[in-house]
Write a protein that holds these residues in place. Sequence first.
Motif, PDB file in Angstrom:
ATOM      1  N   SER A   1    -108.499  87.042  39.697  1.00 41.46           N
ATOM      2  CA  SER A   1    -108.464  88.315  40.504  1.00 41.46           C
ATOM      3  C   SER A   1    -108.622  88.099  42.185  1.00 41.46           C
ATOM      4  O   SER A   1    -108.391  88.636  43.006  1.00 41.46           O
ATOM      5  CB  SER A   1    -109.423  89.509  40.203  1.00 41.46           C
ATOM      6  N   ASP A   2    -109.282  86.823  42.372  1.00 39.12           N
ATOM      7  CA  ASP A   2    -109.801  86.159  43.619  1.00 39.12           C
ATOM      8  C   ASP A   2    -108.571  85.805  44.300  1.00 39.12           C
ATOM      9  O   ASP A   2    -108.767  85.188  45.436  1.00 39.12           O
ATOM     10  CB  ASP A   2    -110.812  85.405  43.737  1.00 39.12           C
ATOM     11  N   ILE A   3    -107.510  85.721  43.742  1.00 40.93           N
ATOM     12  CA  ILE A   3    -106.444  84.897  44.430  1.00 40.93           C
ATOM     13  C   ILE A   3    -105.860  85.686  45.661  1.00 40.93           C
ATOM     14  O   ILE A   3    -105.508  84.897  46.486  1.00 40.93           O
ATOM     15  CB  ILE A   3    -105.085  84.814  43.481  1.00 40.93           C
ATOM     16  N   LYS A   4    -106.330  86.726  46.042  1.00 48.41           N
ATOM     17  CA  LYS A   4    -105.774  87.414  47.045  1.00 48.41           C
ATOM     18  C   LYS A   4    -106.741  86.776  48.453  1.00 48.41           C
ATOM     19  O   LYS A   4    -106.094  86.718  49.467  1.00 48.41           O
ATOM     20  CB  LYS A   4    -106.298  88.803  47.210  1.00 48.41           C
ATOM     21  N   ASP A   5    -108.047  86.125  48.039  1.00 47.82           N
ATOM     22  CA  ASP A   5    -108.672  85.545  49.278  1.00 47.82           C
ATOM     23  C   ASP A   5    -107.929  84.392  49.545  1.00 47.82           C
ATOM     24  O   ASP A   5    -108.334  83.774  50.791  1.00 47.82           O
ATOM     25  CB  ASP A   5    -110.118  85.035  48.450  1.00 47.82           C
ATOM     26  N   TYR A   6    -106.668  83.884  49.039  1.00 44.27           N
ATOM     27  CA  TYR A   6    -106.161  82.547  49.537  1.00 44.27           C
ATOM     28  C   TYR A   6    -104.782  82.804  49.875  1.00 44.27           C
ATOM     29  O   TYR A   6    -104.045  81.786  50.223  1.00 44.27           O
ATOM     30  CB  TYR A   6    -106.307  81.393  48.270  1.00 44.27           C
TER      31      TYR A   6
END
Length: 341
Positions: free
Chosen positions: A44-49
Amino acid sequence: MNIEDFDFDLPEELIAQTPLKERTASRLLVFNRQTKQTEHRHFSDIKDYLKKGDCLVLNDTRVLPARLYGIKQDTGAKIEVLLLHQEEQDTWEVLTKPARKVKLGTELIFGDGKLKATCKGMKEHGGRVMEFSYDGIFYEVLDELGEMPLPPYIKEQLPEKERYQTVYAKEEGSAAAPTAGLHFTNELLAEINEMGVTIAFITLHVGLGTFRPVSVDDIDEHKMHSEFYHMSQETADTLNQVKADGGRIISVGTTSTRTLETIARDNDTFVESSGWTDIFIYPPYEFKAIDGLITNFHLPKSTLIMLVSALADRDSMLKAYNEAVKEKYRFFSFGDAMLIL
Protein backbone atom coordinates in the motif's frame (compact mmCIF):
# COMPACT_ATOMS: atom_id res chain seq x y z
CA MET A 1 26.78 -16.86 -18.12
CA ASN A 2 26.17 -20.06 -16.20
CA ILE A 3 22.86 -21.10 -14.67
CA GLU A 4 24.60 -21.48 -11.31
CA ASP A 5 25.25 -17.72 -11.33
CA PHE A 6 21.55 -17.22 -10.55
CA ASP A 7 21.19 -19.70 -7.73
CA PHE A 8 20.34 -18.83 -4.13
CA ASP A 9 19.09 -20.73 -1.10
CA LEU A 10 15.28 -20.58 -0.91
CA PRO A 11 13.61 -22.52 1.90
CA GLU A 12 10.54 -24.29 0.55
CA GLU A 13 8.35 -22.86 3.29
CA LEU A 14 8.82 -19.36 1.83
CA ILE A 15 6.97 -20.30 -1.39
CA ALA A 16 3.52 -18.85 -0.66
CA GLN A 17 0.78 -21.46 -1.01
CA THR A 18 -2.24 -19.20 -0.59
CA PRO A 19 -2.97 -15.52 -1.29
CA LEU A 20 -3.42 -13.02 1.51
CA LYS A 21 -6.99 -11.99 2.27
CA GLU A 22 -6.26 -8.36 1.39
CA ARG A 23 -4.46 -7.81 -1.92
CA THR A 24 -2.54 -4.73 -0.75
CA ALA A 25 -1.44 -6.32 2.54
CA SER A 26 1.65 -7.94 1.03
CA ARG A 27 5.09 -6.66 1.89
CA LEU A 28 7.15 -4.56 -0.51
CA LEU A 29 10.93 -4.60 -0.80
CA VAL A 30 12.13 -1.44 -2.57
CA PHE A 31 15.49 -1.56 -4.35
CA ASN A 32 17.16 1.65 -5.50
CA ARG A 33 19.42 0.98 -8.48
CA GLN A 34 21.52 4.10 -7.91
CA THR A 35 22.24 3.72 -4.20
CA LYS A 36 21.96 -0.11 -4.10
CA GLN A 37 19.93 0.36 -0.91
CA THR A 38 16.80 -1.55 0.10
CA GLU A 39 13.75 -0.52 2.10
CA HIS A 40 11.13 -2.73 3.69
CA ARG A 41 7.58 -1.44 3.26
CA HIS A 42 4.05 -2.67 2.52
CA PHE A 43 2.48 -2.72 -0.92
CA SER A 44 0.00 0.00 0.00
CA ASP A 45 3.07 2.29 0.29
CA ILE A 46 3.74 1.98 -3.45
CA LYS A 47 2.26 5.47 -3.92
CA ASP A 48 5.24 6.95 -2.06
CA TYR A 49 7.52 5.93 -4.94
CA LEU A 50 5.37 7.12 -7.83
CA LYS A 51 5.02 10.70 -9.01
CA LYS A 52 3.01 12.84 -11.39
CA GLY A 53 3.98 12.14 -14.98
CA ASP A 54 4.82 8.47 -14.40
CA CYS A 55 2.97 5.69 -16.19
CA LEU A 56 2.08 2.27 -14.78
CA VAL A 57 1.79 -0.41 -17.47
CA LEU A 58 -0.49 -3.33 -16.57
CA ASN A 59 -1.07 -6.64 -18.35
CA ASP A 60 -4.85 -7.10 -18.70
CA THR A 61 -4.76 -10.77 -19.70
CA ARG A 62 -7.29 -13.03 -18.03
CA VAL A 63 -6.48 -16.57 -16.90
CA LEU A 64 -8.55 -19.36 -18.36
CA PRO A 65 -9.77 -22.09 -15.97
CA ALA A 66 -7.87 -24.29 -18.38
CA ARG A 67 -7.56 -27.59 -16.48
CA LEU A 68 -10.35 -30.05 -17.25
CA TYR A 69 -11.04 -33.52 -15.88
CA GLY A 70 -12.91 -35.91 -18.14
CA ILE A 71 -13.27 -39.53 -19.19
CA LYS A 72 -12.74 -41.49 -22.38
CA GLN A 73 -16.10 -42.20 -23.96
CA ASP A 74 -15.23 -45.79 -24.85
CA THR A 75 -13.48 -47.02 -21.69
CA GLY A 76 -14.34 -44.51 -18.96
CA ALA A 77 -10.63 -43.96 -18.23
CA LYS A 78 -9.94 -40.69 -16.43
CA ILE A 79 -8.10 -38.07 -18.52
CA GLU A 80 -6.78 -34.65 -17.49
CA VAL A 81 -6.69 -31.96 -20.20
CA LEU A 82 -4.84 -28.65 -20.02
CA LEU A 83 -5.67 -26.02 -22.66
CA LEU A 84 -2.56 -24.34 -24.09
CA HIS A 85 -3.83 -22.07 -26.85
CA GLN A 86 -6.69 -21.72 -29.29
CA GLU A 87 -5.83 -22.70 -32.87
CA GLU A 88 -9.26 -22.14 -34.39
CA GLN A 89 -12.80 -21.44 -33.15
CA ASP A 90 -13.32 -24.70 -31.23
CA THR A 91 -9.91 -26.29 -31.77
CA TRP A 92 -7.21 -26.06 -29.09
CA GLU A 93 -3.70 -27.33 -28.56
CA VAL A 94 -3.72 -29.16 -25.23
CA LEU A 95 -1.68 -31.35 -22.94
CA THR A 96 -3.28 -34.59 -21.81
CA LYS A 97 -2.48 -36.90 -18.91
CA PRO A 98 -1.91 -39.76 -19.39
CA ALA A 99 -1.03 -38.78 -22.97
CA ARG A 100 -0.57 -42.38 -24.13
CA LYS A 101 -4.31 -42.98 -23.73
CA VAL A 102 -5.29 -40.14 -26.09
CA LYS A 103 -4.82 -41.09 -29.74
CA LEU A 104 -6.24 -39.77 -33.01
CA GLY A 105 -10.00 -40.04 -32.85
CA THR A 106 -10.19 -40.45 -29.06
CA GLU A 107 -13.40 -38.91 -27.71
CA LEU A 108 -13.55 -37.35 -24.23
CA ILE A 109 -16.51 -36.29 -22.12
CA PHE A 110 -16.51 -33.60 -19.40
CA GLY A 111 -19.19 -32.67 -16.89
CA ASP A 112 -21.70 -35.41 -17.77
CA GLY A 113 -21.60 -34.41 -21.42
CA LYS A 114 -21.79 -30.63 -21.10
CA LEU A 115 -18.50 -30.55 -22.98
CA LYS A 116 -17.05 -33.09 -25.42
CA ALA A 117 -13.75 -33.26 -27.28
CA THR A 118 -12.26 -35.30 -30.10
CA CYS A 119 -8.53 -35.70 -30.75
CA LYS A 120 -7.80 -34.34 -34.24
CA GLY A 121 -4.01 -34.18 -34.19
CA MET A 122 -0.74 -35.06 -32.46
CA LYS A 123 2.05 -32.59 -31.66
CA GLU A 124 5.78 -33.32 -31.73
CA HIS A 125 6.25 -32.32 -28.08
CA GLY A 126 3.53 -34.72 -26.95
CA GLY A 127 0.59 -32.33 -27.05
CA ARG A 128 -2.71 -32.99 -28.75
CA VAL A 129 -5.09 -31.00 -30.95
CA MET A 130 -8.64 -31.31 -29.60
CA GLU A 131 -11.89 -30.14 -31.19
CA PHE A 132 -14.55 -29.27 -28.60
CA SER A 133 -18.34 -29.43 -28.92
CA TYR A 134 -20.86 -27.91 -26.49
CA ASP A 135 -24.12 -26.00 -26.20
CA GLY A 136 -23.97 -22.29 -25.48
CA ILE A 137 -20.80 -20.23 -25.00
CA PHE A 138 -17.47 -22.06 -24.65
CA TYR A 139 -15.96 -19.75 -22.03
CA GLU A 140 -19.08 -20.04 -19.85
CA VAL A 141 -18.91 -23.83 -20.03
CA LEU A 142 -15.18 -23.69 -19.28
CA ASP A 143 -15.78 -21.41 -16.30
CA GLU A 144 -18.25 -23.96 -14.89
CA LEU A 145 -16.16 -27.09 -15.47
CA GLY A 146 -12.54 -25.94 -15.47
CA GLU A 147 -10.01 -25.34 -12.71
CA MET A 148 -7.28 -22.71 -12.54
CA PRO A 149 -3.93 -24.13 -13.70
CA LEU A 150 -1.91 -23.07 -10.66
CA PRO A 151 1.90 -23.33 -10.87
CA PRO A 152 3.38 -26.73 -9.91
CA TYR A 153 5.02 -25.18 -6.84
CA ILE A 154 1.61 -24.46 -5.30
CA LYS A 155 0.12 -27.51 -3.62
CA GLU A 156 -2.95 -25.94 -2.00
CA GLN A 157 -6.34 -25.69 -3.70
CA LEU A 158 -7.61 -22.21 -4.54
CA PRO A 159 -11.11 -21.78 -3.05
CA GLU A 160 -11.91 -18.62 -5.04
CA LYS A 161 -11.03 -18.49 -8.75
CA GLU A 162 -11.02 -14.69 -8.94
CA ARG A 163 -8.18 -14.49 -6.43
CA TYR A 164 -5.89 -15.76 -9.19
CA GLN A 165 -7.05 -12.93 -11.48
CA THR A 166 -6.01 -9.29 -11.39
CA VAL A 167 -8.89 -6.89 -10.72
CA TYR A 168 -8.40 -5.48 -14.24
CA ALA A 169 -8.18 -8.83 -16.07
CA LYS A 170 -10.15 -8.60 -19.32
CA GLU A 171 -8.60 -10.39 -22.32
CA GLU A 172 -9.17 -14.17 -22.09
CA GLY A 173 -6.19 -16.32 -22.97
CA SER A 174 -3.58 -16.89 -20.24
CA ALA A 175 -2.45 -20.18 -18.77
CA ALA A 176 -1.12 -18.30 -15.72
CA ALA A 177 -1.71 -14.96 -14.02
CA PRO A 178 0.58 -11.94 -14.38
CA THR A 179 1.09 -12.17 -10.64
CA ALA A 180 2.71 -8.79 -9.93
CA GLY A 181 -0.68 -7.27 -10.65
CA LEU A 182 -2.46 -9.35 -8.00
CA HIS A 183 -1.44 -6.79 -5.36
CA PHE A 184 -3.55 -3.98 -6.83
CA THR A 185 -7.14 -3.13 -5.96
CA ASN A 186 -9.41 -0.83 -7.93
CA GLU A 187 -9.25 1.62 -5.05
CA LEU A 188 -5.44 1.72 -5.04
CA LEU A 189 -5.32 2.19 -8.81
CA ALA A 190 -7.79 5.06 -8.53
CA GLU A 191 -5.65 6.74 -5.86
CA ILE A 192 -2.54 6.33 -8.02
CA ASN A 193 -4.35 7.81 -11.02
CA GLU A 194 -5.51 10.78 -8.95
CA MET A 195 -1.84 11.53 -8.20
CA GLY A 196 -1.29 12.24 -11.91
CA VAL A 197 0.10 8.80 -12.72
CA THR A 198 -1.20 7.40 -16.01
CA ILE A 199 -2.52 3.84 -16.10
CA ALA A 200 -1.94 2.02 -19.41
CA PHE A 201 -2.73 -1.53 -20.49
CA ILE A 202 -1.06 -4.08 -22.73
CA THR A 203 -1.89 -7.76 -23.21
CA LEU A 204 0.46 -10.73 -23.04
CA HIS A 205 -1.07 -14.18 -22.70
CA VAL A 206 1.19 -16.03 -20.29
CA GLY A 207 2.11 -19.55 -21.43
CA LEU A 208 2.96 -22.56 -19.32
CA GLY A 209 6.53 -22.26 -20.56
CA THR A 210 6.98 -19.57 -17.92
CA PHE A 211 7.18 -22.40 -15.35
CA ARG A 212 9.60 -24.59 -17.28
CA PRO A 213 13.06 -24.76 -15.69
CA VAL A 214 16.15 -23.79 -17.62
CA SER A 215 17.67 -27.09 -18.70
CA VAL A 216 21.06 -25.89 -20.02
CA ASP A 217 24.14 -24.84 -18.07
CA ASP A 218 25.03 -21.97 -20.44
CA ILE A 219 22.04 -19.62 -20.43
CA ASP A 220 23.02 -18.30 -23.88
CA GLU A 221 21.75 -21.63 -25.19
CA HIS A 222 18.31 -21.36 -23.55
CA LYS A 223 15.34 -20.96 -25.89
CA MET A 224 12.36 -19.05 -24.52
CA HIS A 225 8.79 -20.10 -25.23
CA SER A 226 6.70 -17.78 -27.43
CA GLU A 227 3.73 -15.84 -26.07
CA PHE A 228 1.13 -13.70 -27.83
CA TYR A 229 1.08 -9.95 -27.10
CA HIS A 230 -0.88 -6.90 -28.19
CA MET A 231 -0.44 -3.15 -27.71
CA SER A 232 -3.18 -0.76 -28.81
CA GLN A 233 -2.60 2.54 -30.59
CA GLU A 234 -3.95 4.33 -27.50
CA THR A 235 -1.35 2.72 -25.24
CA ALA A 236 1.45 3.35 -27.76
CA ASP A 237 0.50 7.04 -27.96
CA THR A 238 0.33 7.30 -24.17
CA LEU A 239 3.77 5.74 -23.65
CA ASN A 240 5.41 7.85 -26.34
CA GLN A 241 3.96 10.99 -24.73
CA VAL A 242 5.17 9.95 -21.28
CA LYS A 243 8.68 9.44 -22.67
CA ALA A 244 8.57 12.80 -24.49
CA ASP A 245 7.49 14.57 -21.29
CA GLY A 246 10.31 12.99 -19.27
CA GLY A 247 8.09 10.68 -17.24
CA ARG A 248 8.99 7.21 -16.08
CA ILE A 249 7.47 3.99 -17.41
CA ILE A 250 6.97 1.57 -14.53
CA SER A 251 6.20 -1.93 -15.72
CA VAL A 252 3.95 -4.10 -13.56
CA GLY A 253 5.37 -7.58 -13.93
CA THR A 254 7.86 -9.38 -16.11
CA THR A 255 5.14 -10.10 -18.71
CA SER A 256 4.52 -6.38 -19.25
CA THR A 257 8.28 -5.86 -19.35
CA ARG A 258 8.84 -8.47 -22.04
CA THR A 259 6.06 -6.97 -24.15
CA LEU A 260 7.33 -3.40 -23.84
CA GLU A 261 10.94 -4.37 -24.51
CA THR A 262 9.95 -6.46 -27.54
CA ILE A 263 8.08 -3.57 -29.14
CA ALA A 264 10.78 -1.00 -28.31
CA ARG A 265 13.49 -3.33 -29.60
CA ASP A 266 11.72 -3.94 -32.90
CA ASN A 267 10.55 -0.37 -33.56
CA ASP A 268 12.77 2.03 -31.53
CA THR A 269 9.50 3.50 -30.24
CA PHE A 270 6.05 2.34 -29.14
CA VAL A 271 3.62 1.40 -31.90
CA GLU A 272 0.35 -0.47 -32.16
CA SER A 273 1.52 -4.06 -32.42
CA SER A 274 0.46 -7.70 -32.14
CA GLY A 275 2.55 -10.82 -32.46
CA TRP A 276 4.52 -13.51 -30.68
CA THR A 277 7.54 -12.78 -28.53
CA ASP A 278 10.26 -15.11 -27.29
CA ILE A 279 12.50 -12.33 -25.94
CA PHE A 280 14.93 -13.58 -23.29
CA ILE A 281 16.20 -10.82 -21.02
CA TYR A 282 19.32 -11.56 -18.98
CA PRO A 283 22.58 -9.74 -18.12
CA PRO A 284 23.95 -7.81 -19.85
CA TYR A 285 20.86 -6.26 -21.42
CA GLU A 286 20.20 -2.61 -22.24
CA PHE A 287 16.60 -1.75 -21.42
CA LYS A 288 14.94 0.42 -24.05
CA ALA A 289 11.41 0.73 -22.69
CA ILE A 290 11.07 0.67 -18.92
CA ASP A 291 12.46 2.80 -16.09
CA GLY A 292 11.23 0.68 -13.21
CA LEU A 293 9.58 -2.62 -12.39
CA ILE A 294 7.07 -3.97 -9.88
CA THR A 295 7.46 -7.73 -9.60
CA ASN A 296 7.09 -10.68 -7.27
CA PHE A 297 10.00 -12.72 -5.93
CA HIS A 298 11.13 -15.43 -8.32
CA LEU A 299 12.61 -18.89 -8.01
CA PRO A 300 16.34 -19.72 -8.15
CA LYS A 301 17.82 -20.34 -11.62
CA SER A 302 14.64 -19.08 -13.34
CA THR A 303 14.50 -16.84 -16.40
CA LEU A 304 12.65 -14.34 -14.22
CA ILE A 305 15.48 -13.93 -11.69
CA MET A 306 17.70 -13.39 -14.73
CA LEU A 307 15.43 -10.61 -15.99
CA VAL A 308 15.48 -8.67 -12.71
CA SER A 309 19.24 -9.23 -12.48
CA ALA A 310 19.55 -7.49 -15.85
CA LEU A 311 17.56 -4.47 -14.66
CA ALA A 312 19.63 -4.05 -11.51
CA ASP A 313 22.85 -6.04 -11.47
CA ARG A 314 23.28 -9.68 -10.58
CA ASP A 315 25.31 -9.25 -7.39
CA SER A 316 22.99 -6.56 -6.00
CA MET A 317 19.88 -8.52 -6.89
CA LEU A 318 21.12 -11.73 -5.28
CA LYS A 319 22.07 -9.74 -2.20
CA ALA A 320 18.56 -8.26 -2.08
CA TYR A 321 17.03 -11.71 -2.55
CA ASN A 322 19.13 -13.15 0.28
CA GLU A 323 17.92 -10.24 2.43
CA ALA A 324 14.33 -11.10 1.47
CA VAL A 325 14.92 -14.73 2.49
CA LYS A 326 16.40 -13.60 5.81
CA GLU A 327 13.37 -11.35 6.42
CA LYS A 328 11.05 -14.23 5.45
CA TYR A 329 9.35 -12.55 2.51
CA ARG A 330 6.81 -14.75 0.72
CA PHE A 331 7.94 -15.92 -2.73
CA PHE A 332 6.41 -16.57 -6.12
CA SER A 333 2.83 -16.23 -7.43
CA PHE A 334 0.99 -15.54 -4.16
CA GLY A 335 3.99 -13.93 -2.48
CA ASP A 336 5.22 -10.45 -1.67
CA ALA A 337 6.37 -7.77 -4.09
CA MET A 338 9.52 -5.93 -5.08
CA LEU A 339 9.90 -2.47 -6.59
CA ILE A 340 13.06 -1.80 -8.60
CA LEU A 341 13.66 1.87 -9.44
